[in-house]
Structures are given as C-alpha cells and as structure tokens.
Design a protein around this motif. Sequence first.
Motif, PDB file in Angstrom:
ATOM      1  N   HIS A 225       0.824  -1.202   0.000  1.00 27.86           N
ATOM      2  CA  HIS A 225       0.000   0.000   0.000  1.00 27.86           C
ATOM      3  C   HIS A 225       0.863   1.259   0.000  1.00 27.86           C
ATOM      4  O   HIS A 225       0.572   2.221  -0.723  1.00 27.86           O
ATOM      5  CB  HIS A 225      -0.928  -0.002   1.209  1.00 27.86           C
TER       6      HIS A 225
ATOM      7  N   PRO B 232      -3.347   1.229  -2.737  1.00 31.20           N
ATOM      8  CA  PRO B 232      -4.263   0.323  -2.023  1.00 31.20           C
ATOM      9  C   PRO B 232      -4.795  -0.826  -2.865  1.00 31.20           C
ATOM     10  O   PRO B 232      -5.305  -1.804  -2.316  1.00 31.20           O
ATOM     11  CB  PRO B 232      -5.398   1.245  -1.584  1.00 31.20           C
ATOM     12  N   GLN B 233      -4.704  -0.710  -4.196  1.00 32.19           N
ATOM     13  CA  GLN B 233      -5.195  -1.795  -5.048  1.00 32.19           C
ATOM     14  C   GLN B 233      -4.305  -3.039  -4.973  1.00 32.19           C
ATOM     15  O   GLN B 233      -4.727  -4.140  -5.311  1.00 32.19           O
ATOM     16  CB  GLN B 233      -5.281  -1.322  -6.515  1.00 32.19           C
ATOM     17  N   LYS B 234      -3.088  -2.881  -4.470  1.00 29.20           N
ATOM     18  CA  LYS B 234      -2.147  -4.013  -4.410  1.00 29.20           C
ATOM     19  C   LYS B 234      -2.322  -4.720  -3.066  1.00 29.20           C
ATOM     20  O   LYS B 234      -1.547  -4.531  -2.121  1.00 29.20           O
ATOM     21  CB  LYS B 234      -0.702  -3.520  -4.590  1.00 29.20           C
ATOM     22  N   SER B 235      -3.358  -5.546  -2.976  1.00 30.69           N
ATOM     23  CA  SER B 235      -3.732  -6.162  -1.697  1.00 30.69           C
ATOM     24  C   SER B 235      -3.884  -7.676  -1.767  1.00 30.69           C
ATOM     25  O   SER B 235      -4.114  -8.325  -0.743  1.00 30.69           O
ATOM     26  CB  SER B 235      -5.055  -5.568  -1.195  1.00 30.69           C
TER      27      SER B 235
ATOM     28  N   GLN C  22      -9.720 -11.123  -0.732  1.00 29.30           N
ATOM     29  CA  GLN C  22      -8.536 -11.006  -1.589  1.00 29.30           C
ATOM     30  C   GLN C  22      -7.425 -11.985  -1.206  1.00 29.30           C
ATOM     31  O   GLN C  22      -6.242 -11.675  -1.274  1.00 29.30           O
ATOM     32  CB  GLN C  22      -8.014  -9.565  -1.609  1.00 29.30           C
TER      33      GLN C  22
ATOM     34  N   ASP D 283      -1.351  -6.944  -8.834  1.00 28.27           N
ATOM     35  CA  ASP D 283      -2.130  -6.575  -7.653  1.00 28.27           C
ATOM     36  C   ASP D 283      -1.866  -7.503  -6.466  1.00 28.27           C
ATOM     37  O   ASP D 283      -2.491  -7.356  -5.415  1.00 28.27           O
ATOM     38  CB  ASP D 283      -3.625  -6.579  -7.979  1.00 28.27           C
TER      39      ASP D 283
ATOM     40  N   CYS E  38       0.113  -8.585  -3.358  1.00 37.32           N
ATOM     41  CA  CYS E  38       1.059  -7.990  -2.405  1.00 37.32           C
ATOM     42  C   CYS E  38       1.968  -9.037  -1.775  1.00 37.32           C
ATOM     43  O   CYS E  38       3.088  -8.713  -1.367  1.00 37.32           O
ATOM     44  CB  CYS E  38       0.327  -7.200  -1.333  1.00 37.32           C
TER      45      CYS E  38
END
Length: 406
Positions: free
Chosen positions: A121, A126-129, A164, A183, A185
């Motif tokens: 993040h 925040p999209q990389k979760s 996710q 995306d 993490c």
Amino acid sequence: MSQSITRQNFDEWMIPVYAPAPFIPVRAEGSTLWDQEGKEYIDFAGGIAVNALGHANPELRKALEAQAAKLWHTGNGYTNEPVLKLAKQLIDATFADRVFFCNSGAEANEAALKLARKYAHDNFGPQKSGIVAFKNAFHGRTLFTVSAGGQPAYSQDFAPLPPQISHAVYNDLASARALINDDTCAVIVEPMQGEGGVVPADPAFLQGLRELCDAHNAVLIFDEVQTGVGRTGSLYAYMHYGVTPDVLSTAKALGGGFPIGAILTTERFSKVMGVGTHGTTYGGNPLAGAVAGRVLELINTPETLQGVKARHHAFIEQLTALNDRLKLFKEIRGLGLLLGCVLNDEYAGKAKAISTLAAQEGVMVLIAGGNVVRFAPALNISEAEIAAGLERFARACSRFLAEGSS
C-alpha cells in the motif's frame, strides 16, 4: 485443599476445541515421558515440533531459572537484554536485518501478512492487496491466518473471511502463476507443508515463486513455523533449498517449549512498520528471549544439524524395514526430523486410529490429516529412544492390521 485431577476434568471444565488423549502426562526427560499412572512413553510428537531439545533440557532450565531470578516482563515500552541478544543471533545466522518478536506462529504469520499489505500500500497503492496462498496449507488460527491456510474445514465456520486471498495448488507453479499478478502484495508458502501432510516443496517450485514475486513486486513469505530452527537439518529450510524469502516466520522450536514467535526480514521491508503500526504485550519478553537464545546456541551448530540428518536416516531405514514387512504405507516422506508415513489407499482416513494404538503401546506420534502419521521428535533424541519408540510403533501397526484396521 488439594484436588485430584483426572482426564474427565477436561471434558467438564474446558471449551471442547481439543480431543486430548485419555492419559495426562506429568513428567518427562529427554524424549521419554510418564503419565499420572507412571506409564512410560517415547515422544515422537515433540509437542508438535516444539520440544526441539527434548523435555526438561538442563541447559534450557538453567537459562530460564537464571532469567526468572532477574526480570520477567516489562511490556513493550521498554526493551531488554535477552531479546536484543536473540535478535542479533537470528540476524547473524540468517538473511535478516530486522526482527519482530511475538508469542506464536499464528501471530508471526499475522504480522508477516500485515507487513506485506502495508509495504504494498505504501509503495504501490491500495489496489495491491491480493494474497496468494496454497491449498492444504496451515498458517495459524487467527481469522487472517486461517483464511490464508487453504483448508476450508478450519475457516468456513467463521465467515465472512478477509477478502482477496486466493489459493493455488502446492508444488504446481503453473497454478500459482495463474493467480500472481501486479495486484498481488504477498505470496505465503511453507517450504514443507506440515499439517497438510508433510509434503516437501520441489526446489523448482520455490525458485519459481521467488521469480514471480520479483517480477510482480510481491513479498515472498516463507512460513517456517514448523520447519525452522534445525528441523530439516538446516537452521531454516530456505537454506536447504537455496531460495531466500523476503519475510520468514518462525516459532515452535525457537523457544524449545517456551512460547515465542518472530518474523525475520530485511531493512527494505521492515522500514514500513513504524512506531504503533503493530505490537504485542508479551512478545519478546525477557524469559522467552533468554530461553530462545540458548536454544539457538545449542541447535545452530554443525554437530546438532548433522545429528538431525543422521537421525533422519535412522528413522527412514527403520520405518522402511517396518513397512517392507507390514505393507501399510505407500510413501515415507519428509526432511530432517519432520517425517510423514502416508497410508495405503485401503487404509485411508485411519491415521488417528494408528496414533491411538501407538499411545497404548507407549509411543506418542502425530497425524497430518486423516491419511498421514507424522513424526516430529526432538532433534537430540537418542538412538535408544528411536529404537524403542519404533519397536512400539511397529507393535501398534501390527495391532491395527490384526484388529481389522478399524
């Protein structure tokens, strides 16, 4: 007034999340244990890979007693000498630059996953979760870690689960590749699945995960809660495979029976976890630090690690001879002193029955699902204890076959 304690008291007083054996251990030394009735058992369970140096180890007792006479607990508003010494031992022995201490493997994996999310993040948005884990994995019992573990039986009753998190097939790089993207993490993986059946990773699988994480800026987390601290014959299993993670979780054997967990990581990843981003009341207390420091001193030696490999061969040789005679297992697998005997298809689901008979014969073993009998004894178990325990295990296996495999 003193009170007599019996196994029935468990059923009366405890929340029934366990189904413990019908006997209560009261005393142990090395890899031999005695119950309330004085019956002797050889311990091949090792407290689920925790008692790495056996029971009542005199060196660990000295470390605990010496620290107990000085300082037990201060809370995380203060640091202490034993835990700082332990941190430096782990840094010097591994890839890590930084350490965070907690109380268990579940807490260590929780911290690792939180670190990975925050790193992504902070650096990518925040999209990389997304988190990629593996089917039949086990990472702990917190809601986050039980969701990462790919065993619905442990998580489905607690929905809604954290989102996710997706699950690939273990040892199937193509399956993982289909899920890992920009995306993602984190990828969390056990170098050898313990609870999932004692399944070692293929070297190419772990190397492929390392390359995929590098390509997609994902954090590679190795869950070494069960494989760490000498269990495989290397201090950590990543050393056996020659694949270095970004974050490593460790617990179980680290305290030799005293509760402690930790994550190890590099400066690059640790710096996202500033003051207040995570914490624990008991983690890294002086008692745990002192005991774990002595554990590492005793285990991280050529003699101990070579001894694990020698004991591995002794177990494999004797279990193979047993199986040549009884034809009970279709595979005996594992690394070091984490071993699994996989039942032939005709005995599927009967591992618990064998472990129950083994206890009756005076040897404690584990299971890993319904089809695998698991061994995780002390790393310093004696030749005599190995021989005696396997003789008792052989008797249990013969009874299992003679009594109709029920």
